[in-house]
Scaffold this motif. Structure first.
Motif, PDB file in Angstrom:
ATOM      1  N   GLY A   1       0.721  -1.225  -0.001  1.00  0.00           N
ATOM      2  CA  GLY A   1       0.063  -0.024   0.087  1.00  0.00           C
ATOM      3  C   GLY A   1       0.995   1.232   0.096  1.00  0.00           C
ATOM      4  N   GLU A   2       2.082   1.225   0.144  1.00  0.00           N
ATOM      5  CA  GLU A   2       3.125   2.502   0.021  1.00  0.00           C
ATOM      6  C   GLU A   2       3.391   2.853  -1.442  1.00  0.00           C
ATOM      7  OE1 GLU A   2       6.833   3.830   2.773  1.00  0.00           O
ATOM      8  OE2 GLU A   2       6.746   1.774   1.974  1.00  0.00           O
ATOM      9  N   VAL A   3       3.324   4.298  -1.487  1.00  0.00           N
ATOM     10  CA  VAL A   3       3.829   4.756  -2.636  1.00  0.00           C
ATOM     11  C   VAL A   3       4.956   5.245  -2.520  1.00  0.00           C
ATOM     12  CG1 VAL A   3       3.432   6.529  -4.324  1.00  0.00           C
ATOM     13  CG2 VAL A   3       1.414   5.375  -3.459  1.00  0.00           C
ATOM     14  N   VAL A   4       6.280   4.669  -3.312  1.00  0.00           N
ATOM     15  CA  VAL A   4       7.587   5.325  -3.033  1.00  0.00           C
ATOM     16  C   VAL A   4       8.163   5.898  -4.488  1.00  0.00           C
ATOM     17  CG1 VAL A   4       9.926   4.745  -2.847  1.00  0.00           C
ATOM     18  CG2 VAL A   4       8.159   3.389  -1.519  1.00  0.00           C
ATOM     19  N   CYS A   5       8.475   7.175  -4.503  1.00  0.00           N
ATOM     20  CA  CYS A   5       9.077   7.935  -5.553  1.00  0.00           C
ATOM     21  C   CYS A   5      10.421   7.884  -5.646  1.00  0.00           C
ATOM     22  CB  CYS A   5       8.440   9.328  -5.603  1.00  0.00           C
ATOM     23  SG  CYS A   5       6.776   9.368  -6.181  1.00  0.00           S
ATOM     24  N   LEU A   6      11.145   7.473  -6.797  1.00  0.00           N
ATOM     25  CA  LEU A   6      12.267   7.389  -7.055  1.00  0.00           C
ATOM     26  C   LEU A   6      12.748   8.570  -7.586  1.00  0.00           C
ATOM     27  CD1 LEU A   6      13.149   3.671  -7.862  1.00  0.00           C
ATOM     28  CD2 LEU A   6      13.013   4.764  -5.722  1.00  0.00           C
ATOM     29  N   ILE A   7      13.716   9.504  -7.121  1.00  0.00           N
ATOM     30  CA  ILE A   7      13.924  10.750  -7.963  1.00  0.00           C
ATOM     31  C   ILE A   7      15.535  10.707  -7.934  1.00  0.00           C
ATOM     32  CG2 ILE A   7      11.882  11.940  -7.124  1.00  0.00           C
ATOM     33  CD1 ILE A   7      13.880  13.576  -5.265  1.00  0.00           C
ATOM     34  N   GLY A   8      16.129  11.559  -8.795  1.00  0.00           N
ATOM     35  CA  GLY A   8      17.522  11.618  -9.002  1.00  0.00           C
ATOM     36  C   GLY A   8      18.199  11.920 -10.302  1.00  0.00           C
ATOM     37  N   PRO A   9      19.294  12.374 -10.499  1.00  0.00           N
ATOM     38  CA  PRO A   9      19.582  12.906 -11.851  1.00  0.00           C
ATOM     39  C   PRO A   9      19.680  11.479 -12.893  1.00  0.00           C
ATOM     40  CG  PRO A   9      21.673  12.550 -10.397  1.00  0.00           C
ATOM     41  CD  PRO A   9      20.306  12.536  -9.668  1.00  0.00           C
ATOM     42  N   SER A  10      19.578  11.944 -14.247  1.00  0.00           N
ATOM     43  CA  SER A  10      19.695  10.875 -15.263  1.00  0.00           C
ATOM     44  C   SER A  10      21.098  10.003 -14.931  1.00  0.00           C
ATOM     45  CB  SER A  10      19.511  11.545 -16.522  1.00  0.00           C
ATOM     46  OG  SER A  10      18.383  12.242 -16.685  1.00  0.00           O
ATOM     47  N   GLY A  11      21.013   8.732 -15.284  1.00  0.00           N
ATOM     48  CA  GLY A  11      22.164   7.953 -14.981  1.00  0.00           C
ATOM     49  C   GLY A  11      22.309   7.455 -13.768  1.00  0.00           C
ATOM     50  N   SER A  12      21.173   7.732 -12.793  1.00  0.00           N
ATOM     51  CA  SER A  12      21.788   7.364 -11.361  1.00  0.00           C
ATOM     52  C   SER A  12      21.325   5.950 -11.031  1.00  0.00           C
ATOM     53  CB  SER A  12      20.947   8.337 -10.436  1.00  0.00           C
ATOM     54  OG  SER A  12      19.395   8.223 -10.586  1.00  0.00           O
ATOM     55  N   GLY A  13      20.763   5.228 -11.913  1.00  0.00           N
ATOM     56  CA  GLY A  13      20.380   3.931 -11.749  1.00  0.00           C
ATOM     57  C   GLY A  13      18.907   3.628 -11.553  1.00  0.00           C
TER      58      GLY A  13
END
Length: 253
Positions: free
Chosen positions: A30-42
């Motif tokens: 039920g959790e919403v996790v957003c992955l953010i970061g620069p391009s090329g970060s994996g």
């Protein structure tokens, strides 16, 4: 409660280039996790590892308590065959940047292809479910249209409905708005917001900081193949502690 995602020490390299450097991440049901970061970060590579579109070099990934692409044999992990991998992958919906709809099929045909072909759902039942999903994403009137007749935002909403047609336990989104014109972004984010409100577990790679701030339970900032900072949006976006996070947010906000 069994985590929906449990990634431990995940590493991935392409030749001499190490893309993921020991990623640890737990996502609760039920959790919403957003992955953010620069391009090329994996970020995208890690997302693709979660449903075994990419194999990992070391570490382990469990989805709802099960290995997604492997079975344990004593102290070792043995990779499953393609059919078993596909079977386990059914529980994970994925929405890509560029829709990946079948251009020669109508919207309705796109939605029923996997349920009828993979899950052996009767065509009548699959069509009823597909029409219900199209209504949910605001596209009931487009059931008999072809992808080429749709806007980018409409295509992406169809792609979301198509993923939901498999009744997944969780949804993965790989920058679902990055290929859209700015005026179409809102309609896709609204569907994702509605989906999150139903309790669907979601892992979202995104550059939409407003969406992450509003919808995410947790924001994970990645850079250079590692998790740099993780926490609620009020911490990571509004009050970041790591210098690398601060620099990234200054550039994108």
């Amino acid at each position: 409660m069994t985590p929906m995602v449990e990634a431990l020490g995940v590493e991935k390299s392409y030749g001499p280039f190490q893309i993921l450097k020991g990623i640890d991440l737990v996502v609760r049901p039920g959790e919403v996790v957003c992955l953010i970061g620069p391009s090329g970060s994996g970020k995208t590579t890690f997302l693709r590892c979660l449903n075994h579109l990419e194999t990992i070099d070391s570490g382990q990934i469990l989805i709802d308590g099960d290995y997604i692409g492997y079975r344990r044999s004593g102290d070792h992990l043995q990779e499953l065959g393609p059919r078993e991998i596909c079977k386990r992958r059914e529980q994970i919906g994925m929405v890509f940047q560029h829709f990946n709809l079948f251009p020669h099929m109508t919207v309705l045909e796109n939605l029923i292809e996997a349920p009828t072909g993979v899950m052996k759902v009767p065509v009548k039942s699959a069509k009823e479910q597909a029409l219900s999903l199209l209504k949910r994403v605001g596209l009931a009137e487009k059931a008999h249209s072809y992808p080429g007749d749709l806007s980018g935002g409409q295509k992406q909403r169809v792609a979301i409905a198509r993923a939901l047609a498999m009744k997944p336990k969780m949804m993965l989104f790989d920058e679902p708005t990055s290929a859209l014109d700015p005026e179409l972004v809102g309609e896709v984010l609204a569907v994702m917001n509605d989906l999150a409100s139903t309790g669907m577990t979601m892992v979202v790679v995104t550059h939409e900081m407003g969406f992450a701030r509003q919808v995410a339970d947790r924001v994970v900032f990645m850079a250079d193949g590692a998790v740099i900072e993780s926490g609620p949006p009020s911490q990571v976006i509004d009050n970041p502690q790591n210098k690398r996070t601060i620099e990234f947010l200054k550039a994108v906000l």
